[in-house]
Each structure stands twice: as structure tokens, then as C-alpha cells.
Write a protein that holds these residues in place. Structure first.
Motif, PDB file in Angstrom:
ATOM      1  N   ALA A  36       0.906  -1.196  -0.036  1.00 52.17           N
ATOM      2  CA  ALA A  36       0.108  -0.062   0.038  1.00 52.17           C
ATOM      3  C   ALA A  36       0.926   1.337  -0.118  1.00 52.17           C
ATOM      4  CB  ALA A  36      -0.927  -0.075   1.186  1.00 52.17           C
ATOM      5  N   GLU A  37       1.883   1.170   0.700  1.00 53.13           N
ATOM      6  CA  GLU A  37       2.906   2.526   0.741  1.00 53.13           C
ATOM      7  C   GLU A  37       3.584   2.566  -0.547  1.00 53.13           C
ATOM      8  OE1 GLU A  37       5.378   1.604   4.188  1.00 53.13           O
ATOM      9  OE2 GLU A  37       3.955   2.142   5.713  1.00 53.13           O
ATOM     10  N   GLN A  38       3.776   1.713  -1.256  1.00 48.42           N
ATOM     11  CA  GLN A  38       4.451   1.566  -2.603  1.00 48.42           C
ATOM     12  C   GLN A  38       3.440   2.135  -3.610  1.00 48.42           C
ATOM     13  OE1 GLN A  38       5.588  -2.235  -4.315  1.00 48.42           O
ATOM     14  NE2 GLN A  38       7.031  -1.180  -5.913  1.00 48.42           N
ATOM     15  N   ALA A  39       2.266   1.768  -3.623  1.00 40.95           N
ATOM     16  CA  ALA A  39       1.132   2.183  -4.418  1.00 40.95           C
ATOM     17  C   ALA A  39       0.953   3.720  -4.317  1.00 40.95           C
ATOM     18  CB  ALA A  39      -0.057   1.496  -4.101  1.00 40.95           C
ATOM     19  N   LEU A  40       1.030   4.184  -2.807  1.00 45.04           N
ATOM     20  CA  LEU A  40       0.703   5.694  -2.815  1.00 45.04           C
ATOM     21  C   LEU A  40       1.912   6.417  -3.177  1.00 45.04           C
ATOM     22  CD1 LEU A  40      -0.741   5.508   0.935  1.00 45.04           C
ATOM     23  CD2 LEU A  40      -1.792   6.169  -0.966  1.00 45.04           C
ATOM     24  N   ARG A  41       3.134   5.812  -3.010  1.00 43.99           N
ATOM     25  CA  ARG A  41       4.327   6.542  -3.461  1.00 43.99           C
ATOM     26  C   ARG A  41       4.297   6.632  -5.145  1.00 43.99           C
ATOM     27  NH1 ARG A  41       7.072   3.611   0.276  1.00 43.99           N
ATOM     28  NH2 ARG A  41       7.581   2.189  -1.286  1.00 43.99           N
ATOM     29  N   GLN A  42       3.670   5.678  -5.546  1.00 48.55           N
ATOM     30  CA  GLN A  42       3.762   5.677  -7.117  1.00 48.55           C
ATOM     31  C   GLN A  42       2.493   6.641  -7.710  1.00 48.55           C
ATOM     32  OE1 GLN A  42       3.146   1.480  -8.075  1.00 48.55           O
ATOM     33  NE2 GLN A  42       5.297   0.989  -8.265  1.00 48.55           N
ATOM     34  N   ASP A  44       1.417   9.204  -6.068  1.00 49.57           N
ATOM     35  CA  ASP A  44       2.139  10.723  -5.773  1.00 49.57           C
ATOM     36  C   ASP A  44       2.992  10.981  -6.922  1.00 49.57           C
ATOM     37  OD1 ASP A  44       0.822  11.130  -3.454  1.00 49.57           O
ATOM     38  OD2 ASP A  44       2.457  10.936  -2.368  1.00 49.57           O
ATOM     39  N   GLN A  45       3.765  10.271  -7.387  1.00 49.34           N
ATOM     40  CA  GLN A  45       4.741  10.383  -8.660  1.00 49.34           C
ATOM     41  C   GLN A  45       3.882  10.770  -9.825  1.00 49.34           C
ATOM     42  OE1 GLN A  45       7.567   7.426  -8.711  1.00 49.34           O
ATOM     43  NE2 GLN A  45       8.629   8.217  -7.139  1.00 49.34           N
ATOM     44  N   ALA A  46       2.875   9.778 -10.113  1.00 49.89           N
ATOM     45  CA  ALA A  46       1.955   9.977 -11.244  1.00 49.89           C
ATOM     46  C   ALA A  46       1.035  11.294 -11.255  1.00 49.89           C
ATOM     47  CB  ALA A  46       1.030   8.635 -11.401  1.00 49.89           C
ATOM     48  N   LEU A  47       0.829  11.626  -9.996  1.00 48.92           N
ATOM     49  CA  LEU A  47      -0.098  12.648  -9.949  1.00 48.92           C
ATOM     50  C   LEU A  47       0.669  13.957  -9.721  1.00 48.92           C
ATOM     51  CD1 LEU A  47      -3.130  11.073  -8.362  1.00 48.92           C
ATOM     52  CD2 LEU A  47      -2.708  11.573 -10.804  1.00 48.92           C
ATOM     53  N   ASP A  48       1.923  14.020  -9.875  1.00 54.66           N
ATOM     54  CA  ASP A  48       2.620  15.313  -9.382  1.00 54.66           C
ATOM     55  C   ASP A  48       2.639  16.253 -10.376  1.00 54.66           C
ATOM     56  OD1 ASP A  48       4.549  17.083  -8.374  1.00 54.66           O
ATOM     57  OD2 ASP A  48       6.258  16.046  -8.821  1.00 54.66           O
ATOM     58  N   PHE A  49       1.796  17.569 -10.194  1.00 55.67           N
ATOM     59  CA  PHE A  49       1.580  18.474 -11.185  1.00 55.67           C
ATOM     60  C   PHE A  49       2.346  19.816 -11.014  1.00 55.67           C
ATOM     61  CE2 PHE A  49      -2.371  16.244 -10.873  1.00 55.67           C
ATOM     62  CZ  PHE A  49      -2.596  15.877 -12.318  1.00 55.67           C
ATOM     63  N   SER A  50       3.462  19.605  -9.990  1.00 61.00           N
ATOM     64  CA  SER A  50       4.281  20.681  -9.473  1.00 61.00           C
ATOM     65  C   SER A  50       5.305  21.193 -10.658  1.00 61.00           C
ATOM     66  CB  SER A  50       5.399  20.196  -8.385  1.00 61.00           C
ATOM     67  OG  SER A  50       6.084  19.269  -8.530  1.00 61.00           O
ATOM     68  N   LEU A  51       5.620  20.106 -11.817  1.00 58.22           N
ATOM     69  CA  LEU A  51       6.357  20.316 -12.851  1.00 58.22           C
ATOM     70  C   LEU A  51       5.692  21.462 -13.910  1.00 58.22           C
ATOM     71  CD1 LEU A  51       8.241  17.221 -13.029  1.00 58.22           C
ATOM     72  CD2 LEU A  51       8.966  19.263 -11.910  1.00 58.22           C
ATOM     73  N   ILE A  52       4.532  21.561 -13.967  1.00 61.31           N
ATOM     74  CA  ILE A  52       3.567  22.325 -14.792  1.00 61.31           C
ATOM     75  C   ILE A  52       3.403  23.553 -14.568  1.00 61.31           C
ATOM     76  CG2 ILE A  52       1.351  22.306 -16.102  1.00 61.31           C
ATOM     77  CD1 ILE A  52       0.734  19.572 -15.311  1.00 61.31           C
ATOM     78  N   SER A  53       3.960  24.439 -15.421  1.00 62.22           N
ATOM     79  CA  SER A  53       4.084  26.025 -15.112  1.00 62.22           C
ATOM     80  C   SER A  53       2.725  26.637 -15.520  1.00 62.22           C
ATOM     81  CB  SER A  53       5.312  26.744 -15.861  1.00 62.22           C
ATOM     82  OG  SER A  53       4.709  26.503 -17.167  1.00 62.22           O
TER      83      SER A  53
END
Length: 57
Positions: A36-42, A44-53
Motif C-alpha cells: 500500500a505504501e508503494q502504491a501511494l508513492r507511485q 504521488d509521482q504519477a499525479l505530481d503537477f508541480s512541474l507544470i508551469s
């Protein structure tokens, strides 16, 4: 006096049946927790919108 255990961890004296099952089958609860922790990390990475300006909009 009992030593405090982390949440979700039972000592063998508190739960001898559980300890026996862990010996026979492995610690299924710990494996589920890790998965479950691994799925949450993945996620978070897949839904990381911080790189979109703001310029991209």
C-alpha cells in the motif's frame, strides 16, 4: 513490565496464535502495508503537477 510496541505489532506473548500464523504463512499484514505504501508513492509521482508551469495554461 511490557515494552511498548509500534502500532499494529503484537508481541508473541500477547497473540500466540498470530505469531504461529506468521511463522507458517509469513507476515501478511506487513506485506500489505508495504504494498500500500508503494502504491501511494507511485500515485504521488504519477499525479505530481508541480512541474507544470502557469505558462502552459
Amino acid at each position: 513490565m511490557n515494552t511498548p510496541q509500534p502500532a499494529g505489532v503484537a508481541s508473541t506473548s500477547d497473540a500466540p496464535i498470530y505469531a504461529g500464523l506468521v511463522e507458517e504463512r509469513g507476515d501478511v499484514l506487513a506485506e500489505v502495508r508495504r504494498t500500500a505504501e508503494q502504491a501511494l508513492r507511485q500515485a504521488d509521482q504519477a499525479l505530481d503537477f508541480s512541474l507544470i508551469s502557469a505558462d502552459a495554461a
